[in-house]
Scaffold this motif. Structure first.
Motif, PDB file in Angstrom:
ATOM      1  N   ARG A 168       0.109 -15.329   2.080  1.00 54.88           N
ATOM      2  CA  ARG A 168      -0.980 -14.665   2.006  1.00 54.88           C
ATOM      3  C   ARG A 168      -0.591 -14.243   4.109  1.00 54.88           C
ATOM      4  O   ARG A 168       0.173 -14.807   4.467  1.00 54.88           O
ATOM      5  N   GLU A 169      -0.071 -12.823   2.579  1.00 54.80           N
ATOM      6  CA  GLU A 169       0.409 -12.214   4.868  1.00 54.80           C
ATOM      7  C   GLU A 169      -0.091 -11.345   4.662  1.00 54.80           C
ATOM      8  O   GLU A 169       0.026 -10.149   3.626  1.00 54.80           O
ATOM      9  N   ASP A 170      -0.059 -10.718   6.389  1.00 56.75           N
ATOM     10  CA  ASP A 170      -0.656  -9.131   6.378  1.00 56.75           C
ATOM     11  C   ASP A 170       0.691  -8.481   6.512  1.00 56.75           C
ATOM     12  O   ASP A 170       1.258  -8.847   7.327  1.00 56.75           O
ATOM     13  N   HIS A 171       0.405  -7.204   6.116  1.00 55.49           N
ATOM     14  CA  HIS A 171       1.455  -6.466   6.193  1.00 55.49           C
ATOM     15  C   HIS A 171       0.980  -4.262   6.877  1.00 55.49           C
ATOM     16  O   HIS A 171       0.140  -4.206   6.504  1.00 55.49           O
ATOM     17  N   ASP A 172       1.932  -4.465   7.912  1.00 54.87           N
ATOM     18  CA  ASP A 172       1.509  -3.486   7.905  1.00 54.87           C
ATOM     19  C   ASP A 172       2.250  -2.230   7.310  1.00 54.87           C
ATOM     20  O   ASP A 172       2.762  -2.238   6.070  1.00 54.87           O
ATOM     21  N   PRO A 218       4.176  -8.888  -4.668  1.00 59.52           N
ATOM     22  CA  PRO A 218       2.300  -8.667  -4.458  1.00 59.52           C
ATOM     23  C   PRO A 218       2.241  -9.475  -5.497  1.00 59.52           C
ATOM     24  O   PRO A 218       2.199  -9.006  -7.087  1.00 59.52           O
ATOM     25  N   ASP A 221      -5.433  -9.425  -3.261  1.00 58.97           N
ATOM     26  CA  ASP A 221      -5.050  -8.288  -2.481  1.00 58.97           C
ATOM     27  C   ASP A 221      -4.115  -9.115  -1.417  1.00 58.97           C
ATOM     28  O   ASP A 221      -5.376 -10.243  -0.656  1.00 58.97           O
ATOM     29  N   GLY A 222      -2.941  -8.386  -0.281  1.00 59.45           N
ATOM     30  CA  GLY A 222      -3.241  -8.885   0.920  1.00 59.45           C
ATOM     31  C   GLY A 222      -1.686 -10.841   0.479  1.00 59.45           C
ATOM     32  O   GLY A 222      -1.587 -11.309   1.082  1.00 59.45           O
ATOM     33  N   ARG A 223      -1.910 -10.910  -1.240  1.00 54.32           N
ATOM     34  CA  ARG A 223      -1.076 -12.196  -1.358  1.00 54.32           C
ATOM     35  C   ARG A 223      -0.210 -12.107  -2.085  1.00 54.32           C
ATOM     36  O   ARG A 223       0.310 -10.801  -2.720  1.00 54.32           O
ATOM     37  N   ARG A 224       1.310 -12.439  -1.784  1.00 48.75           N
ATOM     38  CA  ARG A 224       2.695 -12.198  -2.246  1.00 48.75           C
ATOM     39  C   ARG A 224       3.224 -12.999  -2.938  1.00 48.75           C
ATOM     40  O   ARG A 224       2.724 -14.661  -2.642  1.00 48.75           O
TER      41      ARG A 224
END
Length: 168
Positions: free
Chosen positions: A5-9, A33, A38-41
């Motif tokens: 789980r990571e937030d990306h700009d 992705p 959402d927000g997980r990779r």
């Protein structure tokens, strides 16, 4: 397969693959992705042989995953088959300088960790591509280098014959 789980700009590359290339193989890290959350990779790391068939198979798998960019780093000229064959498959390939990527103190050094690190840098747009000339220029360089080697060998043999004649 790991889920992260990571937030990306904005400005990141959603689907990226990174290859840490050695002589006989390449460690490939694929980051895409998550299908549902959402927000997980999803991150997959695997070893690929440096054979033509294995690289072409890798290219097909990357195309099926919808990879937008392939970033690779290698020492020496081991990157050539990977770059040429994956480009021929239609992938956006970028060769990066190992010095630019690995200048991080305190980071453990293994091929797998290097591939993961390179993929994270690539998805965030933090790597600069090295200059790889277009195919006609590469072919001309190869012909020129081959001719230079032939001329040097010819001269070397002439000198050996001359030395043998002088000794006689």
């Amino acid at each position: 397969m790991e889920e992260l789980r990571e937030d990306h700009d904005d400005g990141t590359v959603a689907r990226v693959a990174a290859i840490d290339i050695a002589k006989a193989s390449g460690m490939v890290c694929l980051r895409v992705p998550h299908d549902i959350i959402d927000g997980r990779r999803i991150q997959q790391v695997r070893n690929v042989a440096s054979t033509t068939n294995a690289i072409l198979e890798l290219g097909d798998k990357l195309l099926c995953q919808g990879v937008e960019r392939v970033v690779m780093e290698a020492t020496g000229s081991y990157w050539r088959p990977f770059l040429y064959l994956l480009e021929a498959r239609g992938l956006d390939c970028r060769l990066v300088n190992a010095r630019d990527v690995k200048n991080v103190p305190g980071r453990p050094k293994t091929d797998k960790l290097d591939a993961v690190w390179l993929s994270k840098l690539a998805e965030r747009g933090m790597v600069r591509a090295s200059s790889v000339p277009p195919k006609p220029v590469r072919q001309l360089r190869d012909f020129t280098r081959t001719r230079t080697v032939f001329v040097q060998e010819h001269t070397r043999h002439k000198h050996r014959v001359d030395k043998a004649v002088q000794d006689a």
